[in-house]
Design a protein around this motif. Sequence first.
Motif, PDB file in Angstrom:
ATOM      1  N   THR A  17       2.897 -17.436  -6.330  1.00 60.42           N
ATOM      2  CA  THR A  17       3.080 -17.433  -4.880  1.00 60.42           C
ATOM      3  C   THR A  17       1.784 -17.074  -4.168  1.00 60.42           C
ATOM      4  O   THR A  17       1.444 -17.678  -3.133  1.00 60.42           O
ATOM      5  CB  THR A  17       4.222 -16.476  -4.483  1.00 60.42           C
ATOM      6  N   SER A 147      10.077  -1.961  -8.207  1.00 62.13           N
ATOM      7  CA  SER A 147       9.691  -1.712  -6.822  1.00 62.13           C
ATOM      8  C   SER A 147       8.430  -2.484  -6.458  1.00 62.13           C
ATOM      9  O   SER A 147       8.363  -3.138  -5.403  1.00 62.13           O
ATOM     10  CB  SER A 147       9.472  -0.211  -6.617  1.00 62.13           C
ATOM     11  N   ALA A 150       9.234  -6.265  -6.312  1.00 61.65           N
ATOM     12  CA  ALA A 150       9.948  -6.639  -5.088  1.00 61.65           C
ATOM     13  C   ALA A 150       9.027  -6.614  -3.871  1.00 61.65           C
ATOM     14  O   ALA A 150       9.017  -7.550  -3.059  1.00 61.65           O
ATOM     15  CB  ALA A 150      11.147  -5.707  -4.875  1.00 61.65           C
ATOM     16  N   ASP A 151       8.241  -5.562  -3.744  1.00 64.58           N
ATOM     17  CA  ASP A 151       7.337  -5.423  -2.608  1.00 64.58           C
ATOM     18  C   ASP A 151       6.288  -6.531  -2.606  1.00 64.58           C
ATOM     19  O   ASP A 151       6.019  -7.155  -1.574  1.00 64.58           O
ATOM     20  CB  ASP A 151       6.669  -4.046  -2.652  1.00 64.58           C
ATOM     21  N   ASP A 152       5.705  -6.793  -3.782  1.00 65.76           N
ATOM     22  CA  ASP A 152       4.675  -7.817  -3.863  1.00 65.76           C
ATOM     23  C   ASP A 152       5.228  -9.214  -3.589  1.00 65.76           C
ATOM     24  O   ASP A 152       4.562 -10.027  -2.941  1.00 65.76           O
ATOM     25  CB  ASP A 152       3.988  -7.784  -5.230  1.00 65.76           C
ATOM     26  N   LEU A 153       6.425  -9.500  -4.079  1.00 63.88           N
ATOM     27  CA  LEU A 153       7.020 -10.810  -3.785  1.00 63.88           C
ATOM     28  C   LEU A 153       7.282 -10.975  -2.288  1.00 63.88           C
ATOM     29  O   LEU A 153       7.093 -12.063  -1.732  1.00 63.88           O
ATOM     30  CB  LEU A 153       8.306 -11.018  -4.575  1.00 63.88           C
ATOM     31  N   GLN A 154       7.709  -9.899  -1.632  1.00 61.10           N
ATOM     32  CA  GLN A 154       7.923  -9.980  -0.180  1.00 61.10           C
ATOM     33  C   GLN A 154       6.618 -10.280   0.541  1.00 61.10           C
ATOM     34  O   GLN A 154       6.563 -11.163   1.409  1.00 61.10           O
ATOM     35  CB  GLN A 154       8.521  -8.681   0.349  1.00 61.10           C
ATOM     36  N   HIS A 155       5.550  -9.559   0.185  1.00 64.07           N
ATOM     37  CA  HIS A 155       4.267  -9.780   0.854  1.00 64.07           C
ATOM     38  C   HIS A 155       3.685 -11.147   0.521  1.00 64.07           C
ATOM     39  O   HIS A 155       3.085 -11.797   1.387  1.00 64.07           O
ATOM     40  CB  HIS A 155       3.284  -8.667   0.516  1.00 64.07           C
ATOM     41  N   GLY A 157       5.423 -13.805  -0.125  1.00 65.64           N
ATOM     42  CA  GLY A 157       6.224 -14.723   0.688  1.00 65.64           C
ATOM     43  C   GLY A 157       5.794 -14.711   2.142  1.00 65.64           C
ATOM     44  O   GLY A 157       5.764 -15.759   2.803  1.00 65.64           O
ATOM     45  N   GLN A 158       5.434 -13.539   2.655  1.00 65.77           N
ATOM     46  CA  GLN A 158       4.936 -13.456   4.027  1.00 65.77           C
ATOM     47  C   GLN A 158       3.620 -14.211   4.166  1.00 65.77           C
ATOM     48  O   GLN A 158       3.392 -14.912   5.159  1.00 65.77           O
ATOM     49  CB  GLN A 158       4.770 -11.997   4.439  1.00 65.77           C
TER      50      GLN A 158
END
Length: 169
Positions: A17, A147, A150-155, A157-158
């Motif tokens: 990503t 954790s 999850a946090d890295d995938l969110q960022h 994706g952003q």
Amino acid sequence: MNVAEILTDGYTRIQETVHAAVEGLEPDDLNARPGEGANSIAWLVWHLTRVQDDHLADAADTEQVWFTEGWAARFDLPFAEGATGYGHSSKEVGAVKVGSADLLLGYYDAVHARSAEFIGRLDGKALDRVVDEAWSPPVTLGVRLVSVLADDLQHAGQAAFVRGCLERR
């Protein structure tokens, strides 16, 4: 599939990503903020990489790639060398400027390689080891790894979203 394979797959998805969000972009797009107070791709990828580097180095009892491979000097950011971006103000977010996609991806890939090496050696028993007693309940390695994932995938994706916005302007 064992625990190391599952976690490796998850962390590889972050890498995919990140590359999709960054590759081929010029500095103006990497550093662009799509709105007042918004995060740039540069800040998002730098931050997610710093968090992964910081947290996994701590869990593995190793030094951060940021320091050992000279990335702090290459980025030359105007705040404390150990900063990860956590709690950054809008002004600090805007201060993260990169001169190339290669800089961001080089640091990310170095951290990913170190993370994959560490994760690849894990078994299920290792995940129960407490790595941070500052929380109640204390944080285990398994919780820390999920954790960060999850946090890295969110960022990541952003960052991909910001790229999409920039491409459609």
